[in-house]
Scaffold this motif. Sequence first.
Motif, mmCIF file in Angstrom:
data_model
loop_
_atom_site.group_PDB
_atom_site.id
_atom_site.type_symbol
_atom_site.label_atom_id
_atom_site.label_comp_id
_atom_site.label_asym_id
_atom_site.label_seq_id
_atom_site.Cartn_x
_atom_site.Cartn_y
_atom_site.Cartn_z
ATOM 1 N N ASP A 52 17.775 3.145 -20.729
ATOM 2 C CA ASP A 52 18.853 3.780 -21.491
ATOM 3 C C ASP A 52 19.098 5.228 -21.077
ATOM 4 O O ASP A 52 20.236 5.699 -21.044
ATOM 5 N N PHE A 53 18.046 5.958 -20.763
ATOM 6 C CA PHE A 53 18.186 7.391 -20.510
ATOM 7 C C PHE A 53 17.826 7.796 -19.075
ATOM 8 O O PHE A 53 17.900 8.965 -18.729
ATOM 9 N N SER A 54 17.414 6.850 -18.249
ATOM 10 C CA SER A 54 16.999 7.106 -16.862
ATOM 11 C C SER A 54 15.893 8.145 -16.761
ATOM 12 O O SER A 54 15.821 8.908 -15.815
ATOM 13 N N LEU A 55 15.063 8.216 -17.777
ATOM 14 C CA LEU A 55 13.933 9.138 -17.745
ATOM 15 C C LEU A 55 12.739 8.435 -17.106
ATOM 16 O O LEU A 55 12.514 7.244 -17.324
ATOM 17 N N ALA A 56 12.009 9.200 -16.341
ATOM 18 C CA ALA A 56 10.795 8.644 -15.745
ATOM 19 C C ALA A 56 9.743 8.479 -16.829
ATOM 20 O O ALA A 56 9.362 9.446 -17.479
ATOM 21 N N LEU A 57 9.329 7.253 -17.061
ATOM 22 C CA LEU A 57 8.315 6.992 -18.073
ATOM 23 C C LEU A 57 6.909 7.116 -17.501
ATOM 24 O O LEU A 57 6.053 7.752 -18.070
ATOM 25 N N TYR A 58 6.696 6.480 -16.372
ATOM 26 C CA TYR A 58 5.389 6.562 -15.726
ATOM 27 C C TYR A 58 5.508 6.120 -14.271
ATOM 28 O O TYR A 58 6.477 5.505 -13.871
ATOM 29 N N GLU A 59 4.502 6.476 -13.518
ATOM 30 C CA GLU A 59 4.430 6.076 -12.117
ATOM 31 C C GLU A 59 3.219 5.170 -11.959
ATOM 32 O O GLU A 59 2.155 5.455 -12.495
ATOM 33 N N ARG A 60 3.414 4.073 -11.257
ATOM 34 C CA ARG A 60 2.321 3.136 -11.024
ATOM 35 C C ARG A 60 2.089 3.042 -9.526
ATOM 36 O O ARG A 60 3.021 2.813 -8.761
ATOM 37 N N CYS A 61 0.857 3.230 -9.131
ATOM 38 C CA CYS A 61 0.511 3.165 -7.706
ATOM 39 C C CYS A 61 -0.502 2.040 -7.484
ATOM 40 O O CYS A 61 -1.358 1.785 -8.321
ATOM 41 N N ALA A 62 -0.369 1.387 -6.361
ATOM 42 C CA ALA A 62 -1.300 0.327 -5.975
ATOM 43 C C ALA A 62 -1.854 0.645 -4.592
ATOM 44 O O ALA A 62 -1.115 1.053 -3.700
ATOM 45 N N VAL A 63 -3.135 0.517 -4.455
ATOM 46 C CA VAL A 63 -3.791 0.739 -3.168
ATOM 47 C C VAL A 63 -4.267 -0.615 -2.674
ATOM 48 O O VAL A 63 -4.953 -1.343 -3.383
ATOM 49 N N ARG A 64 -3.869 -0.945 -1.459
ATOM 50 C CA ARG A 64 -4.226 -2.241 -0.887
ATOM 51 C C ARG A 64 -4.800 -2.040 0.498
ATOM 52 O O ARG A 64 -4.328 -1.212 1.263
ATOM 53 N N GLY A 65 -5.786 -2.829 0.808
ATOM 54 C CA GLY A 65 -6.359 -2.802 2.147
ATOM 55 C C GLY A 65 -5.810 -3.944 2.980
ATOM 56 O O GLY A 65 -4.914 -4.671 2.552
ATOM 57 N N GLY A 66 -6.340 -4.088 4.161
ATOM 58 C CA GLY A 66 -5.888 -5.141 5.055
ATOM 59 C C GLY A 66 -6.556 -6.472 4.747
ATOM 60 O O GLY A 66 -7.349 -6.606 3.820
ATOM 61 N N ASP A 67 -6.218 -7.466 5.549
ATOM 62 C CA ASP A 67 -6.782 -8.805 5.384
ATOM 63 C C ASP A 67 -8.166 -8.919 5.993
ATOM 64 O O ASP A 67 -8.898 -9.831 5.677
ATOM 65 N N GLY A 68 -8.511 -8.042 6.903
ATOM 66 C CA GLY A 68 -9.817 -8.092 7.533
ATOM 67 C C GLY A 68 -9.746 -7.697 8.985
ATOM 68 O O GLY A 68 -8.756 -7.137 9.449
ATOM 69 N N LEU A 69 -10.798 -8.003 9.701
ATOM 70 C CA LEU A 69 -10.837 -7.714 11.134
ATOM 71 C C LEU A 69 -11.606 -8.818 11.838
ATOM 72 O O LEU A 69 -12.340 -9.571 11.209
ATOM 73 N N ALA A 70 -11.421 -8.893 13.129
ATOM 74 C CA ALA A 70 -12.088 -9.935 13.913
ATOM 75 C C ALA A 70 -12.491 -9.380 15.273
ATOM 76 O O ALA A 70 -11.783 -8.557 15.851
ATOM 77 N N PHE A 71 -13.633 -9.817 15.755
ATOM 78 C CA PHE A 71 -14.069 -9.543 17.130
ATOM 79 C C PHE A 71 -13.702 -10.784 17.924
ATOM 80 O O PHE A 71 -14.092 -11.898 17.568
ATOM 81 N N VAL A 72 -12.928 -10.610 18.983
ATOM 82 C CA VAL A 72 -12.369 -11.747 19.715
ATOM 83 C C VAL A 72 -12.724 -11.673 21.191
ATOM 84 O O VAL A 72 -12.563 -10.631 21.828
ATOM 85 N N VAL A 73 -13.206 -12.772 21.727
ATOM 86 C CA VAL A 73 -13.379 -12.942 23.170
ATOM 87 C C VAL A 73 -12.347 -13.996 23.556
ATOM 88 O O VAL A 73 -12.385 -15.115 23.047
ATOM 89 N N ALA A 74 -11.400 -13.610 24.411
ATOM 90 C CA ALA A 74 -10.294 -14.533 24.713
ATOM 91 C C ALA A 74 -10.013 -14.591 26.205
ATOM 92 O O ALA A 74 -10.240 -13.641 26.933
ATOM 93 N N ASP A 75 -9.512 -15.735 26.624
ATOM 94 C CA ASP A 75 -9.031 -15.939 27.989
ATOM 95 C C ASP A 75 -7.585 -16.413 27.888
ATOM 96 O O ASP A 75 -7.212 -17.445 28.413
#
Length: 98
Positions: free
Chosen positions: A48-71
């Motif tokens: 109704d008033f376009s006032l900022a009520l609050y800010e919400r932040c989310a911190v996310r990491g990655g899916d992981g890591l892998a050591f790969v030996v490939a040809d």
Amino acid sequence: LRLTPPRPHARGSAWHHLRRPVARGFEATFTFQLAAPTRRCAVHRDLDFSLALYERCAVRGGDGLAFVVADDPNGTAALGAAGGGLGYAGLRRALVVE
């Protein structure tokens, strides 16, 4: 060496510049650091008033890591799928340790 920036759906790789023989076994030593997770913030407003009520932040990491030996036929240009693919999904002739 930074493999990926802190943003969603990023992927990266680092390969040894020369082919290494691995048929008789090998030893690999490396050090890594996990830093700068993805941070996204959203400001929630009163409709109704376009006032900022609050800010919400989310911190996310990655899916992981892998050591790969490939040809893979693409050599050091080979890079697999991002996200749950951990950068190796789709590589051919690969041994992976997650």
